[in-house]
Structures are given as structure tokens and as C-alpha cells.
Design an enzyme around this catalytic site. Structure first.
Site, short mmCIF file in Angstrom:
data_model
loop_
_atom_site.label_atom_id
_atom_site.label_comp_id
_atom_site.label_asym_id
_atom_site.label_seq_id
_atom_site.Cartn_x
_atom_site.Cartn_y
_atom_site.Cartn_z
N LYS A 45 0.81 -1.19 -0.12
CA LYS A 45 -0.02 -0.05 -0.07
C LYS A 45 0.85 1.33 -0.14
O LYS A 45 0.67 2.16 -0.66
CB LYS A 45 -1.02 -0.07 1.31
N ASN A 46 1.85 1.29 0.69
CA ASN A 46 2.74 2.63 1.15
C ASN A 46 3.63 2.64 -0.11
O ASN A 46 4.27 3.82 -0.12
CB ASN A 46 3.28 2.47 2.35
N CYS A 141 -4.18 12.89 13.33
CA CYS A 141 -5.10 11.59 12.95
C CYS A 141 -4.97 10.92 14.25
O CYS A 141 -4.26 11.48 15.44
CB CYS A 141 -4.55 10.70 11.89
N ARG A 146 0.97 14.53 13.73
CA ARG A 146 1.60 14.28 12.47
C ARG A 146 1.79 15.64 11.52
O ARG A 146 1.06 15.90 10.46
CB ARG A 146 0.74 13.27 11.69
N ASP A 331 4.67 0.17 12.12
CA ASP A 331 3.58 -0.32 11.41
C ASP A 331 3.27 -1.80 11.83
O ASP A 331 2.21 -2.59 11.52
CB ASP A 331 3.23 -0.23 9.83
N ARG A 423 -8.72 0.04 4.50
CA ARG A 423 -7.87 0.96 3.86
C ARG A 423 -6.69 0.26 3.50
O ARG A 423 -5.89 0.68 2.70
CB ARG A 423 -7.43 2.10 4.69
#
Ligand code: EPZ
Length: 444
Positions: A45-46, A141, A146, A331, A423
């Protein structure tokens, strides 16, 4: 020059529009199964999100394979890019074809950016190609404040004029961007990516010092090189970019998702069993794998697959501290913590990247875990068993850590607000179901 197998984006149906998040759906998990079988790993994803933004840098079509097209984040970003004038085709076979023949708007509006803060990554490429960009400030968030100050300072050093007005970053570079030497005071994945993209079309040379070294950044740099960019030093703390006047289309396969890979490694660690993770690599998970081996889990690379095995022995308590790559990834902190809830002895988990990334702790405690948080550290004392409960997901990785907890808990666990999972985890119900887990999605 563009490679001949690229199809024109216009011929493909745009499936990115009108994606609805699953809102109030829940996940029901019944614990107890050992895991056995194969799990295919998706593209990262990233990395995928940044590749999509990089397509803003050229008027030619860019094609990516191994794209996690089912993810809500990919689809949300497709909407942002579509708004800027890009044609985006996300195919069900994992191919994405993007073309920004013309930039028709330079504004990434609040309504889209608030759904996904990674949208701020359009700032660099938009400014570099179009000379103007207005991107809504992403705001805080669940993980904390952030800020995006490093992105802004870097672009200013490259000649951009930037003001914050009405909640928007308003940036312009009427004479184009120029190269600069930028030394980051702290390592930032997003700022490294944003500035690396901007620098590809800047006049002269840019040097990024104390740059992030994540595999996703190397992957992005490699795709940019295929597009004609001149970049050296990928994977080191110093990235050097020589600006060129234009970039071309290219074809690139997205690197496997190391966080998804690590998540399923932790699942096997918790549940025990034998699982083959298909089409992924263990070399960019060295920090995690070292700790998993200490805990008693066996991991081996077999061609394009990674095999994970744990027999019935108890997991050993292990300490971890999150750090920028190649350190232990933030993560994977929540997933590793869930694994430690059942360890022999205790494990200390220290989070150094984000100020507020222990939101999963109270939920794990409700399931019977023994965790004490003191500042940025959490002491996890092993308990014999977790117990099923109704819990609430707060962000993507916290959500998946609760799924993992449910896989080993007594009885039934219901995880609320699972839209976070959509997501970042493609087909998680099918992937876990096919290795024997009892998991289902309950639509409201
Ligand atoms: C990326 O976020 C990832 N997101 C995150 O993944 C990941 O947790 C993070 O990198 C760290 O690995 C994407 O790639 C889309 P940073 P990013 O800039 O780029 C501070 C997930 O679950 N900082 O490396 O936003 C920041 O507050 C997500 O998939 C500044 O102070 O992370 C943080 O403390 C969550 N000023 C630290 O740096 C800035 O201008 C690292 O953030 C930028 C960052």
C-alpha cells in the site's frame, strides 16, 4: 520512451469513483484454529500510493502491476488524482494505468484529503510539473499531530513560495523548482518521497540528507528511474537527484507489502501452524524476523515465498523498539504486542515514531491482556489466555492487531469500525479463512 505494452488509460473503465467505505461493518472472529495453508501477499500500500502520485510527473501513461487495487486508500487517492485531471484505471487483476495528460486542477480539496492524509504527497509532483499546488492540510489523526513541516520546508528550499491559508497549503513556483541540499532534522518517509519526486523535475541537483531508507522509497525511486529520473543513493541516508526537463511513461511492478507479510507472520506466531506467504520477501523484515525467531517462530525464504512455522511451544517474551527502517517498523508494533500478550514472561514494547500509537492497548486489556503503559513504553506481561469480547478499532494497524487477538481468544470477538482495515488489508477475510481461521464480515 514508453514501452509498447502500455494500454491507453482511456480505454479502461474507471472503477475508482464512488467508492463507499463499509462504514459500520463489523468483523466476527472465533478463536482457536491453528493456521495452515497459503496466503498471497499483495503489493505494498505505502509504495502503491506514492507511485500513483508519481504519475503526475509525466503526460504519458504509467502502468503498475501487483497493485493492491481493492484497498480503499488506493481508491480514495484515485479520486484525488482524478480531480487533478488524471485518468485512473484500477483493474481487478492488480494492474493500474494512470495518465495525467493535462493537469486540469491544482487543488486537492479538504473533502478528499481528510479521508487520507497521504494525499499530501501530491504536493511535490504537482508543484514540480504544474508550478502551482493547493493541498488541504491533512490535520491530525489517530496516531497524533503528524505535522507536514518537513515537506513544506524542503519545498521552500527548492524555491517554492508557500503559505498556509484557510487550512490549505498554497504553493507556487512560478520560475520552477531548483535543486537544493536538504538535511532532514528527523527521518520522514513522506517528506523524503515528496521531495524526491519534486527534485526529479527541478533545475539542477538536489541532495536529501538523513533521508528515509524504507523499501517502499527504493521501489518508488526505481519506478522514477524507469520514468527517466536520475537518482542515486536509494536505500542510503543520502539520496542525490539530478533534475531533468521531463519524465516519460513506464511499467513497474509494486514491491510486496512487508507490513502485510509481517502481520501474517505474527498471526502464525500467535496461533501456531504452518503458513506459506506467497510472493513476498523476508529480507526487508530483518528487524521483525530477528525478534520472531527469538520468540520461537521459524521463518524461511523459499523462492518467491516465505514459510512461517510455529509448533505448540510457548512464545518467549521479547522486547522491541520501533525505529525508522531498517529498525523495527512502527506499522508492526500493535501486531507484535498482541503476540506478546500470550508470551512466557514479559515483553517491553517502545514506540518512538508516533506519539499516540497505543490505542489498541485498552482494547487488548478488555480481552484479558496484562499491559501497563508508561510514556512511550508498554510492558506486556504474558497471560495464559485472551477472552473474546466486543472491541473497537481505532486505526489500521490497531484494527488488525485486534483481529489477531480474536484468532487466539476463547470464544467470539467482534471488532467494530473495521473500515480502517479496508484501507490497508486486501481480502483479509478470505486470506485468513483459507488458512483455517473462523472469520466473517457482518454488514450493518
Ligand atoms: C508513512 O507515514 C506511512 N504512511 C505510515 O504508515 C508509517 O507508519 C510511517 O511512514 C512511518 O514508517 C504512508 O506511507 C502512506 P513519517 P508518514 O513522515 O510518511 C514526524 C500505515 O499504517 N514528521 O515518516 O506520514 C511524524 O509526525 C501508516 O500504513 C514531522 O514531524 O510518516 C512522525 O512522528 C500509518 N514532520 C515521524 O516524523 C513532517 O513534516 C515519521 O513520520 C513529517 C513527519
Amino acid at each position: 520512451m514508453i514501452e509498447p505494452q502500455i494500454e491507453t488509460a482511456q480505454t479502461i473503465e474507471l472503477i475508482s469513483a464512488d467508492v463507499k467505505s463499509s462504514g459500520l461493518d463489523k468483523m466476527r472472529v472465533v478463536g482457536g484454529a491453528r493456521l495452515k495453508g497459503d496466503i498471497p501477499i499483495s503489493g505494498a500500500k505505502n509504495a502503491a500510493l506514492k507511485h500513483m502520485c508519481a504519475a503526475l510527473l509525466t503526460d504519458e501513461p504509467v502502468q503498475f502491476t501487483n497493485m493492491p487495487n481493492a484497498l480503499v486508500d488506493v481508491r480514495t487517492l484515485a479520486q484525488v488524482l482524478n480531480h487533478l485531471g488524471m485518468t485512473v484505471a484500477l483493474r481487478s487483476d492488480g494492474v493500474a494505468i494512470l495518465r495525467a495528460k493535462e493537469i486540469t486542477s491544482h487543488i486537492a480539496p479538504y473533502d478528499l484529503v481528510r479521508k487520507m492524509r497521504a494525499s499530501v504527497i501530491v504536493l511535490g509532483p504537482l508543484l514540480a510539473r504544474h508550478g502551482q499546488a493547493e493541498v488541504s492540510l491533512p490535520g491530525g489523526c489517530a496516531l497524533g499531530g503528524r505535522p507536514v513541516d518537513l515537506h513544506i520546508q524542503g519545498l521552500k528550499a527548492m524555491g517554492a513560495e508557500i503559505e498556509i491559508e484557510g487550512g490549505y497549503i498554497k504553493a507556487s513556483a512560478p520560475k520552477g523548482l531548483h535543486g537544493a541540499e536538504i538535511s532532514f532534522p528527523k527521518v520522514s518517509v513522506g517528506a523524503t518521497e515528496n521531495l524526491m519526486m519534486a527534485a526529479t523535475l527541478a533545475k539542477g541537483d538536489t541532495i536529501l540528507k538523513n533521508a528515509a531508507r524504507e523499501p517502499e522509497i527504493i521501489d518508488q525511486g526505481e519506478a522514477l528511474i524507469k520514468m527517466g529520473a536520475k537518482i542515486e543513493g536509494l536505500g542510503t541516508p543520502e539520496i542525490r537527484i539530478q533534475g531533468v526537463t521531463s519524465l516519460n511513461g513506464a511499467v513497474h511492478s509494486v514491491v510486496p507489502d512487508r507490513i502485510e507479510t509481517g502481520t501474517y507472520m505474527c498471526a502464525v506466531g500467535l496461533c501456531g501452524g504452518d503458513v506459506r506467504l506467497k510472493n513476498t520477501r523476508m529480507d526487508f523484515l530483518t528487524a521483525l524476523i530477528g525478534r520472531l525467531e527469538e520468540a520461537g517462530i521459524e521463518i524461511t525464504q523459499d523462492g518467491n515465498d516465505v514459510c512461517v512455522h510455529r509448533n505448540g511451544s510457548k512464545l518467549k517474551g521479547v522486547d522491541i523498539m520501533t525505529e525508522p527502517y531498517p529498525g523495527f517498523p512502527t506499522d508492526l508494533q500493535a501486531q507484535f504486542m498482541t503476540m506478546m500478550t500470550l508470551c512466557e514472561g514479559a515483553g517491553m514494547i517502545t514506540e518512538t515514531i508516533f506519539e499516540n500509537r497505543f490505542m489498541h492497548v485498552p482494547e487488548l486489556v478488555r480481552m484479558g491482556a496484562d499491559i501497563t503503559v508508561q510514556g512511550q513504553s508498554a510492558l506486556v506481561r504474558g497471560v495464559p489466555k485472551l477472552h473474546g469480547a466486543e472491541v473497537m478499532a481505532t486505526d489500521l494497524r490497531a484494527s488488525v492487531s485486534l483481529i489477531l487477538a480474536g484468532l487466539v481468544a476463547d470464544g467470539e470477538t467482534t471488532i467494530n469500525r473495521i473500515y480502517h482495515l479496508d484501507r490497508g488489508y486486501e481480502n483479509i477475510v478470505d486470506k485468513l479463512g483459507q488458512v483455517g481461521a473462523e472469520i466473517e464480515r457482518i454488514s450493518e
